[in-house]
Design a protein around this motif. Structure first.
Motif, PDB file in Angstrom:
ATOM      1  N   HIS A  38       2.337  -4.222   0.643  1.00 56.39           N
ATOM      2  CA  HIS A  38       2.144  -2.767   0.621  1.00 56.39           C
ATOM      3  C   HIS A  38       1.029  -2.344   1.572  1.00 56.39           C
ATOM      4  O   HIS A  38       1.158  -1.374   2.309  1.00 56.39           O
ATOM      5  N   LEU A  97       1.909   6.129   0.971  1.00 51.06           N
ATOM      6  CA  LEU A  97       1.168   5.465   2.048  1.00 51.06           C
ATOM      7  C   LEU A  97      -0.060   6.244   2.472  1.00 51.06           C
ATOM      8  O   LEU A  97      -0.886   5.769   3.231  1.00 51.06           O
ATOM      9  N   GLU A 144       2.055   4.180  -4.659  1.00 53.59           N
ATOM     10  CA  GLU A 144       2.921   3.662  -3.598  1.00 53.59           C
ATOM     11  C   GLU A 144       2.848   4.527  -2.347  1.00 53.59           C
ATOM     12  O   GLU A 144       3.250   4.098  -1.274  1.00 53.59           O
ATOM     13  N   GLY A 173       0.493  -0.197   8.949  1.00 47.22           N
ATOM     14  CA  GLY A 173       1.501   0.178   9.946  1.00 47.22           C
ATOM     15  C   GLY A 173       1.585   1.673  10.111  1.00 47.22           C
ATOM     16  O   GLY A 173       1.666   2.181  11.229  1.00 47.22           O
ATOM     17  N   LYS A 174       1.507   2.356   9.002  1.00 50.59           N
ATOM     18  CA  LYS A 174       1.630   3.811   9.078  1.00 50.59           C
ATOM     19  C   LYS A 174       0.430   4.415   9.800  1.00 50.59           C
ATOM     20  O   LYS A 174       0.569   5.324  10.623  1.00 50.59           O
ATOM     21  N   LYS A 220       2.165  -2.151   4.997  1.00 49.28           N
ATOM     22  CA  LYS A 220       2.871  -0.891   5.268  1.00 49.28           C
ATOM     23  C   LYS A 220       1.881   0.224   5.566  1.00 49.28           C
ATOM     24  O   LYS A 220       2.065   1.013   6.489  1.00 49.28           O
TER      25      LYS A 220
END
Lengths: 291, 305
Positions: free
Chosen positions: B140, A123, A121, B146-147, B143
């Motif tokens: 996910h 990032l 999970e 985006g990061k 995300k």
């Protein structure tokens, strides 16, 4: 009696269709039970789920009460689920994660301490790959140096490789597992393989050189503690001579920090004794202004 | 090398510009992964000497291995495993070196495995039109993207700020240089004029007539500059330029002026009664059309300070 012969058929992963052809056909029918102890914390639970998502030939079961996580119950569970091996994530004190890997029913089994956990999970790990595609496994060469590493390598190979033609597996290979022994720990990494190609299934010329990897996760580091002869028990075959349990480490650290107050009190009394034994000389100018 | 490239840059960012608030945020979040694992590794103390009571039953281990291992003639396609020789020892506490070692191991392994698969003629690359469930969901991956974008943005902003800072540092020097240049230019021009005068004296005012004319013209130009009154009005025009509007319809500037005048008249009133126009009526009381967004946001800002 019944469950001794049955696993022999299964566990051998070798089914001889010998009657007609006389050629033993190897078939991998591995099934892995993945479960954990109760009161596991979220991070480790996520790690477990990640591992389960990487292994389509795994079966999940509900959490096992930690008191019951003795060998017998777990063995029974594995048998009930028709599995030939088991990964058991055992969390103690909400902070220490132990990972059991066992071949059932005849062993061997190994207990690891898990360190440096990063789940999928996170990032930072930007890769992604097909769910259920069979991984390529890479082992560092030092797996072949010692018997216990050799055994662990075989164990990992059987547990982490998805059986060929498994119904949930996909026919392409787009990720690679790296098992590496550094500092007497097994480090696990999972990378996505990216190859630039123009034709649908064929690589360009020199595509191997242009290949890049992107990490998908999870990451963890396994510190082997013990290897047992049986499944979740049996005679100890190997013991890590360098291992200290995290409890011992914590108590050592506490001991180092402890005694702060006692030390302070001791220093005070010592000072007092010193002052008493060596009284200061009376200052001859002390009464000068008092008349 | 995506991952590998990212690490050094992040570390560099953290070390070089820790005087900015954004940078510290970035470096914090980026070094999170590393520092955490560091902490865990440092916690683990190794026994300096191996304990003597530890069991290592090599025969037993090998026996177990032979018991469980797949038959030797099992096809490679079942295991898909490759052994990679690491040429040098890896320092565990050096995160970058360690990760690089794992990366190269995986890369080498993949190359070998792909070569083997290729030689066997088995499919291994995913065709473009093969869509299936992935390990990470699209949400996910969104995300993640985006990061990455945010990080990129932050890095660019950093860069900009750094450039601005450096420019500020040098701006004084640049200013001084410019002034010097200007002074030099001025001096040169004066010099050239002097030179020209001397030359003229030498030639004994040979083409004096032309020069006189020229100087006269120059003088005339000067007078032009001094003249007051609206621009574009000829000196004899006493109407203040308004006469031209009607006879010279071709002038575009005048047209524009007329238009804006009309608009202003309609807005602020010119001619006729003004009394009723400026008062609210039933319709206009609740009409907030005229209050535009910008002025409101401006107010907000003022309130903040």
């Amino acid at each position: 009696m019944g469950w001794k012969t049955k696993p022999q058929e299964e566990d051998g992963e070798e089914r001889e269709n010998g009657d007609a052809v006389h050629v033993p056909v190897f078939r991998n029918k591995e099934k892995v039970l993945i479960t954990c102890s109760r009161r596991i914390n979220f991070r480790y639970r996520h790690l477990m789920l990640n591992v389960a998502s990487l292994l389509p030939h795994s079966k999940r079961d509900s959490k096992v009460e930690s008191k019951e996580s003795k060998g017998a119950t777990l063995n029974e569970l594995v048998e009930l689920k028709n599995c030939s091996s088991c990964m058991f994530f055992e969390c103690r004190k909400h902070k220490d994660l132990y990972l059991w890997m066992a071949k059932s029913p005849d062993g061997p089994s190994v207990k690891f301490l898990v360190n440096a956990v990063h789940t999928m999970e996170e990032l930072k790990l930007t890769g992604n790959h097909l769910k259920g595609s069979r991984p390529l496994l890479t082992f560092s060469a030092n797996f072949d140096k010692e018997p216990h590493w050799m055994l662990l390598k075989e164990l990992m190979l059987q547990i982490f490789q998805i059986p060929k033609d498994h119904r949930k597996s996909k026919p392409f290979h787009d990720h690679v597992f790296a098992f590496s022994i550094v500092d007497d720990h097994i480090w696990f990494r999972n990378y996505q393989i990216t190859v630039p190609h123009n034709e649908p299934t064929k690589m360009d010329r020199g595509g191997l050189d242009k290949m890049t990897l992107t990490e998908v996760g999870p990451r963890f580091c396994l510190n082997p503690i013990k290897i047992f002869g049986g499944s979740f028990g049996g005679p100890t075959l190997y013991e890590n001579p360098f291992y200290i349990s995290p409890n011992q480490i914590r108590s050592l650290q506490k001991k180092k920090k402890a005694g702060k107050y006692v030390k302070k009190v001791k220093a005070k009394t010592r000072r007092k004794m010193h002052e008493l034994s060596n009284p200061m000389e009376r200052d001859e100018l002390a009464d000068m202004w008092k008349e | 090398m995506v991952v590998l490239k990212k690490y050094p840059s992040s570390i560099k960012g953290g070390e070089m510009e820790d005087d900015e608030e954004f940078d510290t945020v970035v470096s914090d979040s980026e070094s999170d992964l590393e520092s955490e694992s560091d902490g865990e590794e440092k916690d683990e103390i190794k026994l300096t000497e191996p304990s003597k009571t530890a069991i290592n039953n090599k025969e037993g281990l090998l026996e177990k291995l032979s018991e469980i291992s797949w038959p030797k003639d099992a096809d490679w396609i079942h295991s898909l495993s490759v052994v990679i020789d690491q040429d040098q020892e890896v320092d565990v506490n050096d995160d970058l070196a360690r990760e690089a070692a794992f990366y190269t191991q995986a890369l080498q392994g993949t190359r070998e495995a792909f070569a083997k698969l290729e030689s066997k003629g088995l499919p291994y690359l995913r065709p473009f039109d093969y869509y299936a469930e992935m390990v990470k969901t699209d949400a996910h991956m969104g995300k993640v993207k985006g990061k990455l974008l945010l990080e990129k943005k932050l890095r660019e902003e950093q860069e900009e700020r750094r450039k601005a800072r450096e420019a500020k540092k040098f701006s004084k020097q640049v200013q001084a240089e410019k002034q010097k240049d200007r002074a030099k230019e001025k001096k040169e021009s004066i010099e050239s004029v002097k030179k020209w005068r001397k030359q003229r004296e030498k030639s004994g005012y040979a083409n004096d007539k032309d020069e006189m004319k020229l100087s006269f013209e120059e003088g005339g130009g000067g007078a032009k500059g001094k003249r007051k009154g609206p621009p574009g009005v000829s000196p004899g025009d006493r109407s203040g330029g308004k006469a031209g509007k009607f006879n010279k319809g071709g002038q575009k500037g005048m047209d524009k002026k007329r238009k804006s005048r009309d608009f202003k008249d309609s807005k602020f009133g010119f001619g006729g009664r003004k009394g009723g126009k400026k008062q609210n009526t039933a319709e206009t009381t609740n009409d907030f059309k005229g209050f535009n967004k910008e002025s409101r946001s401006g107010n907000k800002k003022r309130r903040q300070f």
